[in-house]
Design a protein around this motif. Structure first.
Motif, PDB file in Angstrom:
ATOM      1  N   UNK A  62       0.893  -1.187   0.121  1.00  0.00           N
ATOM      2  CA  UNK A  62       0.055  -0.102   0.231  1.00  0.00           C
ATOM      3  C   UNK A  62       0.789   1.317  -0.108  1.00  0.00           C
ATOM      4  N   UNK A  63       1.888   1.281   0.897  1.00  0.00           N
ATOM      5  CA  UNK A  63       2.834   2.147   0.787  1.00  0.00           C
ATOM      6  C   UNK A  63       3.398   2.374  -0.491  1.00  0.00           C
ATOM      7  N   UNK A  64       3.837   1.386  -1.059  1.00  0.00           N
ATOM      8  CA  UNK A  64       4.700   1.673  -2.300  1.00  0.00           C
ATOM      9  C   UNK A  64       3.658   2.094  -3.385  1.00  0.00           C
ATOM     10  N   UNK A  65       2.452   1.619  -3.383  1.00  0.00           N
ATOM     11  CA  UNK A  65       1.534   2.176  -4.314  1.00  0.00           C
ATOM     12  C   UNK A  65       1.453   3.793  -4.120  1.00  0.00           C
ATOM     13  N   UNK A  66       1.157   4.174  -2.772  1.00  0.00           N
ATOM     14  CA  UNK A  66       1.076   5.500  -2.513  1.00  0.00           C
ATOM     15  C   UNK A  66       2.287   6.602  -3.156  1.00  0.00           C
ATOM     16  N   UNK A  67       3.255   5.737  -2.886  1.00  0.00           N
ATOM     17  CA  UNK A  67       4.661   6.551  -3.403  1.00  0.00           C
ATOM     18  C   UNK A  67       4.534   6.889  -4.816  1.00  0.00           C
ATOM     19  N   UNK A  68       4.208   5.705  -5.590  1.00  0.00           N
ATOM     20  CA  UNK A  68       3.958   6.075  -6.952  1.00  0.00           C
ATOM     21  C   UNK A  68       2.717   6.828  -7.282  1.00  0.00           C
ATOM     22  N   UNK A  69       1.772   6.619  -6.755  1.00  0.00           N
ATOM     23  CA  UNK A  69       0.193   7.187  -7.099  1.00  0.00           C
ATOM     24  C   UNK A  69       0.258   8.758  -6.799  1.00  0.00           C
ATOM     25  N   UNK A  70       0.785   8.897  -5.755  1.00  0.00           N
ATOM     26  CA  UNK A  70       0.579  10.188  -4.854  1.00  0.00           C
ATOM     27  C   UNK A  70       2.012  10.885  -4.892  1.00  0.00           C
ATOM     28  N   UNK A  71       2.772  10.518  -3.817  1.00  0.00           N
ATOM     29  CA  UNK A  71       4.385  10.736  -3.703  1.00  0.00           C
ATOM     30  C   UNK A  71       5.004  10.175  -2.678  1.00  0.00           C
ATOM     31  N   UNK A  72       6.156  10.065  -2.817  1.00  0.00           N
ATOM     32  CA  UNK A  72       7.019   9.525  -1.667  1.00  0.00           C
ATOM     33  C   UNK A  72       6.702   9.985  -0.296  1.00  0.00           C
ATOM     34  N   UNK A  73       6.610  11.423  -0.186  1.00  0.00           N
ATOM     35  CA  UNK A  73       6.251  12.068   1.094  1.00  0.00           C
ATOM     36  C   UNK A  73       4.891  11.711   1.544  1.00  0.00           C
ATOM     37  N   UNK A  74       3.961  11.409   0.946  1.00  0.00           N
ATOM     38  CA  UNK A  74       2.416  11.244   1.391  1.00  0.00           C
ATOM     39  C   UNK A  74       2.615   9.533   1.722  1.00  0.00           C
ATOM     40  N   UNK A  75       3.515   8.674   1.058  1.00  0.00           N
ATOM     41  CA  UNK A  75       3.818   7.301   1.313  1.00  0.00           C
ATOM     42  C   UNK A  75       4.363   6.980   2.637  1.00  0.00           C
ATOM     43  N   UNK A  76       5.056   8.001   2.956  1.00  0.00           N
ATOM     44  CA  UNK A  76       5.981   8.074   4.184  1.00  0.00           C
ATOM     45  C   UNK A  76       5.272   8.368   5.563  1.00  0.00           C
ATOM     46  N   UNK A  77       4.505   9.606   5.252  1.00  0.00           N
ATOM     47  CA  UNK A  77       3.677  10.031   6.302  1.00  0.00           C
ATOM     48  C   UNK A  77       2.279   9.323   6.581  1.00  0.00           C
ATOM     49  N   UNK A  78       1.692   8.816   5.647  1.00  0.00           N
ATOM     50  CA  UNK A  78       0.299   8.225   5.660  1.00  0.00           C
ATOM     51  C   UNK A  78       0.310   7.138   6.811  1.00  0.00           C
ATOM     52  N   UNK A  79      -0.590   7.047   7.717  1.00  0.00           N
ATOM     53  CA  UNK A  79      -0.709   5.852   8.640  1.00  0.00           C
ATOM     54  C   UNK A  79      -1.320   4.746   8.173  1.00  0.00           C
ATOM     55  N   UNK A  80      -0.972   3.733   7.926  1.00  0.00           N
ATOM     56  CA  UNK A  80      -1.555   2.297   7.395  1.00  0.00           C
ATOM     57  C   UNK A  80      -1.509   1.240   8.857  1.00  0.00           C
ATOM     58  N   UNK A  81      -2.974   1.209   9.148  1.00  0.00           N
ATOM     59  CA  UNK A  81      -3.353   0.404  10.207  1.00  0.00           C
ATOM     60  C   UNK A  81      -4.020  -0.848   9.744  1.00  0.00           C
ATOM     61  N   UNK A  82      -3.939  -1.964  10.793  1.00  0.00           N
ATOM     62  CA  UNK A  82      -4.499  -3.102  10.453  1.00  0.00           C
ATOM     63  C   UNK A  82      -5.874  -3.496  11.030  1.00  0.00           C
ATOM     64  N   UNK A  83      -6.680  -3.931  10.557  1.00  0.00           N
ATOM     65  CA  UNK A  83      -8.156  -4.360  11.142  1.00  0.00           C
ATOM     66  C   UNK A  83      -8.423  -5.859  10.425  1.00  0.00           C
TER      67      UNK A  83
END
Length: 255
Positions: A190-211
């Motif tokens: 998910x973080x890798x996709x955000x890095x490509x689709x939005x930006x590396x900064x967003x990928x690094x900063x966005x919290x991804x939680x598990x449910x």
């Protein structure tokens, strides 16, 4: 980048009485909670305001859903603006139960997300695959497709107000849980996709939680994963063990 640990409790259509609701709040109000963890609970909408009034101030409240229109003839719906007016800071959108039981498409979830952010709400955005999709090695494809609709309607700045909840549908309410390695792999993708689709900064900063059937037993190992930034908890959020889940990151730090 250090991301603040986040634990959400989704009460779903529980509890059944005000007395039960007050008992849940009392447990949280008296508990020793990790002050470094952001805690948000999502009761049924009928209890949002009354629960917020008796809940300790360091725990926030979320709605479980909202519509993408501001007002109008939409019986049974709640608008983002109404939630803001009621002092509710968060909303859960795209939960698998909304997608499967109520047939919300990723495009509808994207519309809701855009409307919620425009009203200044923060969003817990849920994505995840079914068992059939998991067994067909489609986890990454499904999650990316669900995110793609949202990416298409947001600006880069919008992502600062979004927490992504990866919830494998096959592990919700079933007692099954993704292994820590499976959760980490999905979150990293998910973080890798955000890095490509939005930006590396967003990928690094966005919290991804598990449910997905998170409990006091399995939360400790999950919390050690580098891309697991917290949990969205279902059934266990209605039990005293929710306190242990909230404190999972602190427990790891002291062990």
């Amino acid at each position: 980048m250090a991301r603040q640990f986040f634990v959400g409790g989704n009460f779903k259509m529980n509890p059944n009485t005000r007395k039960q609701k007050e008992a849940l709040v009392e447990v949280l109000n008296k508990a020793q909670l990790d002050s470094a963890t952001e805690v948000v609970i999502a009761p049924p909408s009928i209890y949002l305001i009354s629960l917020k009034e008796i809940l300790r101030k360091d725990i926030q409240v979320a709605a479980q859903n909202c519509y993408f229109k501001e007002s109008g003839a939409f019986t049974g719906e709640i608008s983002p603006g109404q939630l803001v007016d009621a002092g509710i800071p968060y909303v859960i959108l795209g939960h698998s139960e909304r997608r499967t039981l109520f047939h919300e498409t990723s495009e509808v979830v994207a519309q809701k997300t855009k409307a919620a952010l425009a009203a200044s709400l923060k969003v817990i955005l849920c994505i995840g695959e079914t068992l059939e999709q998991r067994e067909g090695n489609q986890t990454a494809e499904v999650c990316q497709e669900q995110l793609k609709a949202v990416v298409g309607v947001l600006t880069e700045a919008d992502w600062s107000k979004i927490v992504i909840a990866y919830e494998p549908v096959w592990a919700i309410g079933t007692g099954k849980v993704a292994t820590s390695a499976q959760a980490q792999a999905a979150h990293a993708d998910i973080r890798s996709y955000l890095s490509k689709a939005v930006s590396p900064a967003v990928a690094s900063a966005t919290r991804v939680i598990y449910g997905g059937s998170v409990t006091a037993t399995n939360c400790s190992e999950l919390a050690t994963q580098s891309d697991v930034d917290g949990f969205l908890v279902g059934g266990a959020s209605l039990k005293p063990e929710f306190v242990n889940i909230i404190n999972a990151a602190k427990a790891q730090g002291s062990s």
